[in-house]
Design a protein around this motif. Structure first.
Motif, PDB file in Angstrom:
ATOM      1  N   ALA A   1       0.925  -1.453  -0.020  1.00 47.29           N
ATOM      2  CA  ALA A   1      -0.009  -0.056  -0.018  1.00 47.29           C
ATOM      3  C   ALA A   1       0.871   1.377  -0.028  1.00 47.29           C
ATOM      4  O   ALA A   1       0.606   2.317  -0.493  1.00 47.29           O
ATOM      5  CB  ALA A   1      -1.004  -0.099   1.118  1.00 47.29           C
ATOM      6  N   ARG A   2       1.998   1.238   0.475  1.00 51.08           N
ATOM      7  CA  ARG A   2       3.093   2.271   0.495  1.00 51.08           C
ATOM      8  C   ARG A   2       3.962   2.358  -0.715  1.00 51.08           C
ATOM      9  O   ARG A   2       5.117   3.121  -0.379  1.00 51.08           O
ATOM     10  CB  ARG A   2       3.630   2.502   2.042  1.00 51.08           C
ATOM     11  N   GLU A   3       4.071   1.318  -1.464  1.00 43.30           N
ATOM     12  CA  GLU A   3       5.152   0.955  -2.309  1.00 43.30           C
ATOM     13  C   GLU A   3       4.696   1.175  -3.659  1.00 43.30           C
ATOM     14  O   GLU A   3       3.622   0.663  -4.136  1.00 43.30           O
ATOM     15  CB  GLU A   3       5.617  -0.516  -2.127  1.00 43.30           C
ATOM     16  N   ALA A   4       5.580   1.875  -4.236  1.00 42.94           N
ATOM     17  CA  ALA A   4       5.272   2.002  -5.845  1.00 42.94           C
ATOM     18  C   ALA A   4       5.423   0.833  -6.835  1.00 42.94           C
ATOM     19  O   ALA A   4       4.809   0.871  -7.988  1.00 42.94           O
ATOM     20  CB  ALA A   4       6.268   3.138  -6.620  1.00 42.94           C
ATOM     21  N   GLY A   5       6.098  -0.245  -6.246  1.00 44.20           N
ATOM     22  CA  GLY A   5       6.519  -1.295  -6.996  1.00 44.20           C
ATOM     23  C   GLY A   5       5.607  -2.375  -6.680  1.00 44.20           C
ATOM     24  O   GLY A   5       5.880  -3.776  -6.602  1.00 44.20           O
ATOM     25  N   PHE A   6       4.184  -2.181  -6.697  1.00 36.03           N
ATOM     26  CA  PHE A   6       3.256  -3.250  -6.416  1.00 36.03           C
ATOM     27  C   PHE A   6       3.303  -4.040  -7.731  1.00 36.03           C
ATOM     28  O   PHE A   6       2.814  -3.431  -8.923  1.00 36.03           O
ATOM     29  CB  PHE A   6       1.960  -2.859  -6.142  1.00 36.03           C
ATOM     30  N   VAL A   7       3.394  -5.236  -7.684  1.00 33.95           N
ATOM     31  CA  VAL A   7       3.759  -6.208  -8.798  1.00 33.95           C
ATOM     32  C   VAL A   7       2.718  -7.131  -9.304  1.00 33.95           C
ATOM     33  O   VAL A   7       2.518  -8.133  -8.145  1.00 33.95           O
ATOM     34  CB  VAL A   7       5.092  -6.813  -9.038  1.00 33.95           C
ATOM     35  N   ASP A   8       2.278  -7.364 -10.325  1.00 34.95           N
ATOM     36  CA  ASP A   8       1.331  -8.692 -10.698  1.00 34.95           C
ATOM     37  C   ASP A   8       2.339  -9.486 -11.368  1.00 34.95           C
ATOM     38  O   ASP A   8       2.809  -8.993 -12.488  1.00 34.95           O
ATOM     39  CB  ASP A   8       0.187  -8.237 -11.636  1.00 34.95           C
ATOM     40  N   ALA A   9       2.919 -10.546 -10.890  1.00 38.64           N
ATOM     41  CA  ALA A   9       3.967 -11.302 -11.266  1.00 38.64           C
ATOM     42  C   ALA A   9       3.291 -12.307 -12.645  1.00 38.64           C
ATOM     43  O   ALA A   9       4.226 -13.108 -12.774  1.00 38.64           O
ATOM     44  CB  ALA A   9       4.482 -12.252 -10.323  1.00 38.64           C
ATOM     45  N   HIS A  10       1.939 -12.403 -12.728  1.00 41.13           N
ATOM     46  CA  HIS A  10       1.530 -13.312 -13.567  1.00 41.13           C
ATOM     47  C   HIS A  10       0.347 -13.051 -14.579  1.00 41.13           C
ATOM     48  O   HIS A  10      -0.689 -12.986 -13.805  1.00 41.13           O
ATOM     49  CB  HIS A  10       1.489 -14.678 -13.125  1.00 41.13           C
ATOM     50  N   HIS A  11       0.499 -12.793 -15.669  1.00 38.16           N
ATOM     51  CA  HIS A  11      -1.024 -12.392 -16.264  1.00 38.16           C
ATOM     52  C   HIS A  11      -0.540 -12.800 -17.997  1.00 38.16           C
ATOM     53  O   HIS A  11       0.537 -13.032 -18.155  1.00 38.16           O
ATOM     54  CB  HIS A  11      -1.152 -10.889 -16.255  1.00 38.16           C
ATOM     55  N   HIS A  12      -1.537 -12.753 -18.733  1.00 40.85           N
ATOM     56  CA  HIS A  12      -1.516 -13.164 -20.054  1.00 40.85           C
ATOM     57  C   HIS A  12      -2.419 -12.306 -20.976  1.00 40.85           C
ATOM     58  O   HIS A  12      -3.112 -11.531 -20.324  1.00 40.85           O
ATOM     59  CB  HIS A  12      -1.960 -14.643 -20.324  1.00 40.85           C
ATOM     60  N   VAL A  13      -2.001 -12.246 -22.272  1.00 38.66           N
ATOM     61  CA  VAL A  13      -2.880 -11.537 -23.257  1.00 38.66           C
ATOM     62  C   VAL A  13      -2.768 -12.551 -24.446  1.00 38.66           C
ATOM     63  O   VAL A  13      -1.893 -13.297 -24.674  1.00 38.66           O
ATOM     64  CB  VAL A  13      -2.316 -10.211 -23.492  1.00 38.66           C
ATOM     65  N   TRP A  14      -3.789 -12.165 -25.269  1.00 36.23           N
ATOM     66  CA  TRP A  14      -3.900 -13.076 -26.450  1.00 36.23           C
ATOM     67  C   TRP A  14      -4.809 -12.255 -27.449  1.00 36.23           C
ATOM     68  O   TRP A  14      -5.806 -11.517 -27.046  1.00 36.23           O
ATOM     69  CB  TRP A  14      -4.197 -14.433 -26.296  1.00 36.23           C
ATOM     70  N   ASP A  15      -4.612 -12.679 -28.753  1.00 33.34           N
ATOM     71  CA  ASP A  15      -5.231 -12.257 -29.862  1.00 33.34           C
ATOM     72  C   ASP A  15      -5.487 -13.283 -30.695  1.00 33.34           C
ATOM     73  O   ASP A  15      -4.847 -13.842 -31.303  1.00 33.34           O
ATOM     74  CB  ASP A  15      -4.397 -11.092 -30.808  1.00 33.34           C
ATOM     75  N   LEU A  16      -6.985 -13.791 -30.880  1.00 29.11           N
ATOM     76  CA  LEU A  16      -7.418 -15.022 -31.394  1.00 29.11           C
ATOM     77  C   LEU A  16      -7.353 -14.571 -32.943  1.00 29.11           C
ATOM     78  O   LEU A  16      -7.240 -15.842 -33.810  1.00 29.11           O
ATOM     79  CB  LEU A  16      -8.730 -15.462 -31.093  1.00 29.11           C
ATOM     80  N   GLY A  17      -7.102 -13.495 -33.309  1.00 28.70           N
ATOM     81  CA  GLY A  17      -6.966 -13.067 -34.960  1.00 28.70           C
ATOM     82  C   GLY A  17      -5.480 -13.313 -35.445  1.00 28.70           C
ATOM     83  O   GLY A  17      -5.305 -13.191 -36.750  1.00 28.70           O
ATOM     84  N   VAL A  18      -4.848 -13.176 -34.523  1.00 32.60           N
ATOM     85  CA  VAL A  18      -3.263 -13.463 -34.802  1.00 32.60           C
ATOM     86  C   VAL A  18      -3.098 -14.917 -34.688  1.00 32.60           C
ATOM     87  O   VAL A  18      -2.200 -15.618 -35.581  1.00 32.60           O
ATOM     88  CB  VAL A  18      -2.195 -12.854 -33.733  1.00 32.60           C
ATOM     89  N   ARG A  19      -3.523 -15.852 -33.773  1.00 26.54           N
ATOM     90  CA  ARG A  19      -3.238 -17.231 -33.558  1.00 26.54           C
ATOM     91  C   ARG A  19      -3.953 -17.706 -32.473  1.00 26.54           C
ATOM     92  O   ARG A  19      -4.623 -17.011 -31.652  1.00 26.54           O
ATOM     93  CB  ARG A  19      -1.830 -17.646 -33.228  1.00 26.54           C
ATOM     94  N   ASP A  20      -4.477 -18.983 -32.855  1.00 21.97           N
ATOM     95  CA  ASP A  20      -5.554 -19.788 -31.867  1.00 21.97           C
ATOM     96  C   ASP A  20      -4.761 -20.111 -30.651  1.00 21.97           C
ATOM     97  O   ASP A  20      -3.680 -20.244 -30.656  1.00 21.97           O
ATOM     98  CB  ASP A  20      -5.827 -21.080 -32.574  1.00 21.97           C
ATOM     99  N   GLN A  21      -5.614 -20.180 -29.570  1.00 22.56           N
ATOM    100  CA  GLN A  21      -5.023 -20.533 -28.346  1.00 22.56           C
ATOM    101  C   GLN A  21      -5.714 -21.922 -28.144  1.00 22.56           C
ATOM    102  O   GLN A  21      -6.767 -22.079 -27.891  1.00 22.56           O
ATOM    103  CB  GLN A  21      -5.613 -19.900 -27.234  1.00 22.56           C
TER     104      GLN A  21
END
Length: 306
Positions: free
Chosen positions: A15-35
């Motif tokens: 709560a007092r730290e600028a470096g709050f990190v989400d260490a695991h997420h994804h993105v994808w575009d099904l128009g580029v390739r299927d998942q």
């Protein structure tokens, strides 16, 4: 990047730290390739595009200032795409990519990736070991050569495995003390069934090795999606916290996969409740400090491309 582990006593409260990190997420575009892993009616909510523009309101609301984008498919083109995406982003501070560990030229390929636009944000490599039929895939000679190359490149290695594959992870980590192994999603324990063993013993064996860390991620999708409660997650979270300690535990949303069972905020709220008994320094490690130490990320970054 992979060699420095944080002392939890040095880590501030998120709560007092600028470096709050989400260490695991994804993105994808099904128009580029299927998942091709998104199969069946239960995964239908994931069969659409998920972009950084979709993620940004979630991270902004949560106070996340840096995020680690993790590979989704074993396709060589994905990692350069992710690096370019990170290069133009003030949110994606690190990329855990994919490359074929089994080819003789893996060291050269890792060097090439690091020279691409955004290559400085390559922080780790991952392969879907969970889908390998060989329970000892990580121990193959060609894979071990690849793991040595990952270590030589200064990267970490993310382990996405099923609970039954944890014994091989223990052996691999013992054979490669020069490499930091990051266990994704607690090693996918059977939360829905409420069973702890043999998962817990295997996790403790992995945690006994100093070159291992664990992501507090993916729990809600290992639970009963529609009926889970924090109390269902607690025995598993407490097991990894006891085994690894806060200084070797890092929070990740696993967005958008988490959406099958909870919102981004719901996942974060559950993690905060599970970690509420920790000291401020320990919470700071889980919600940012460990990721900064292992991946070398955490400070807001400036995009180098529009």
């Amino acid at each position: 990047m992979g060699e420095a582990l944080l002392d939890a006593s040095d880590a501030p409260h998120p709560a007092r730290e600028a470096g709050f990190v989400d260490a695991h997420h994804h993105v994808w575009d099904l128009g580029v390739r299927d998942q091709d892993w998104i199969k069946g009616p239960e995964l239908a909510p994931l069969r659409r595009n998920f972009t950084l523009d979709d993620l940004r309101p979630e991270t902004a609301s949560a106070g996340v200032t840096a995020a680690v984008l993790v590979q989704t498919v074993a396709v060589a083109e994905e990692t350069p795409e992710f690096l370019a995406l990170a290069d133009g982003s003030d949110l994606v501070a690190g990329v855990v990519g994919w490359t074929d560990l089994t080819v003789p030229g893996v060291a050269d390929e890792l060097a090439r990736l690091c020279q691409l636009p955004g290559g400085g944000r390559l922080v780790g490599i991952r392969h879907q070991v969970q889908g390998e039929r060989d329970p000892e895939w990580l121990l193959r000679d060609d894979v071990r050569r690849g793991l040595r190359a990952v270590a030589s490149a200064g990267l970490a290695y993310d382990l996405v495995v099923m609970a039954r594959q944890l014994p091989a992870c223990v052996r691999a980590a013992a054979l490669h003390p020069e490499l930091t192994f990051v266990l994704d999603h607690l090693g996918k324990p059977p939360i829905a069934s409420g069973t702890l063993e043999p998962w817990a013993s295997a996790v403790r064996a992995l945690a006994a090795l100093p070159n291992t860390v664990c992501k507090l991620s993916g729990m809600v999708t290992e639970a009963s999606w529609a009926r889970w409660a924090v109390r269902d997650l607690r025995p598993y979270a407490e097991t990894v916290l006891d085994a690894f300690g806060a200084g070797r535990l890092m929070w990740g949303s696993d967005w958008p996969v988490c959406g099958l069972a909870a919102s981004y905020g719901g996942v974060l709220d559950a993690a905060r409740e599970l970690m509420a008994g920790l000291s401020a320094g320990e919470r700071g490690a889980v919600f940012g400090g460990t990721a900064r130490g292992v991946y070398g990320v955490g400070e807001p970054v400036s995009p180098t491309r529009a």
